[in-house]
Scaffold this active site. Sequence first.
Site, short mmCIF file in Angstrom:
data_model
loop_
_atom_site.label_atom_id
_atom_site.label_comp_id
_atom_site.label_asym_id
_atom_site.label_seq_id
_atom_site.Cartn_x
_atom_site.Cartn_y
_atom_site.Cartn_z
N THR A 126 -8.26 5.47 1.00
CA THR A 126 -9.09 4.73 0.31
C THR A 126 -10.03 5.67 -0.56
O THR A 126 -10.30 5.41 -1.57
CB THR A 126 -10.06 4.28 1.47
OG1 THR A 126 -9.39 3.08 2.08
CG2 THR A 126 -11.50 3.72 0.65
N CYS A 379 -6.41 -7.92 5.63
CA CYS A 379 -7.36 -7.49 4.77
C CYS A 379 -8.76 -8.02 4.64
O CYS A 379 -9.52 -7.71 4.51
CB CYS A 379 -6.77 -6.89 3.44
SG CYS A 379 -5.56 -5.51 3.55
#
Length: 455
Positions: A126, A379
């Site tokens: 990320t 997600c």
Amino acid sequence: MTSKLVASNLRHHITKSAKNLRPKLLSTAVEAAVPEHDGNNSSGMTMKGVRISGRPLYLDVQATSPMDPRVVDAMLPFYLTRYGNPHSRTHFYGWESDDAVEHARAQVASLIGASPKEIIFTSGATESNNISVKGVMHFYKDKKRHVITTQTEHKCVLDSCRYLQQEGFEVTYLPVESDGLIDLEKLRAAIRPDTGLVSVMAVNNEIGVVQPVEEIGRICKEFNVPFHTDAAQALGKIPIDVEKWNVSLMSLSGHKVYGPKGVGALYLRRRPRIRVEPQMNGGGQERGIRSGTVPTPLVVGMGAACEVAKNEMDYDEKRISSLQQRLLNGIREKLDGVVVNGSLERRYVGNLNLSFAYVEGESLLMGLKEVAVSSGSACTSASLEPSYVLRALGVEEDMAHTSIRFGIGRFTTEAEIDRAVKLTVQQVEKLREMSPLYEMVKEGINIKDIQWAQH
């Protein structure tokens, strides 16, 4: 000698403490704990309001993978005795930690065909994605104001692009075909003189499709546009060669490749050089691109995980492919209306995303309490909306709601696959028995032709 003494004392302490605890069964894959009792003398355990008989089978390797015991062995000394700060350059403790970090850097680089000087350690994929997308565009903002990505990227890439849009940058979100792959001609047509970055994920985290990254890299090279790929799900699972792929930046994650959580890496090409604006200010570690003390044990673990993956990738691929076929065939032999989401030809074999017709997805997930799997909307699990990835493929909403992602990994066994098949079939059959739509289909009625009246 000190390391052995500390380790011996630690083992003695654990053994002594364990005498007062309920015995546990251990395996290399998962810890199959004996269920705790809840006071009513009934066996089982309860977590977040869900009662289960024991620890479920783990088939969610795309979310995270168990650490390989060899990785733990490599990390342990750097928690116990070799605890120096790798940036302390005036004494032995710092030197040995620095050597360990550089060795890990070389291990990561070797797996992707890069130079160790092109590897920057981060906290995970990320952060690497944020540095890549925002860092490149901020550095070249005077000349480049356009980004190209896909509708099926990981949320951190999509959110980084939306952040750039708020700053006045333009973003093209390329659609994908029904198999999850992009149309290369649409990519070529989308490139503009002010395009500063193309970002396309190598292996999709939800449906496992492998994008034609080599061809994408070739197009980007033709137009002299930097190419970034999120390879968190690809590292150690499919062959990666940064030269063949012609990538300028690549995001990597430790815990997706049987390494520790909390560590990742960014590949940053040196020739031709790609520049990024740091997203965090600090002491200038990692060439000033990612400041902060490098966590030596985590970095060592990621390096060890990459070395194991390099040595065993072919073996893992053959074994996991066999297990995937066992799972898919086992389910399809007993159930109709089962659809594989994404290309069957271009996909990572450890990811199997299935939709089950005439079944409500949330009910199916709740019924599969003994199997740890994710829905296609993992997600955005707080939302009842179907997966944005499946919607981008054109999957109908009712089928998108029924998607289950099975993740098969290095430590998955045939017995676990067989058990997962049995439980999945049982639950789907149970839910279909309660479905009036399924009854109509069995009677030969085409439910798509029905004109439903509103009351």
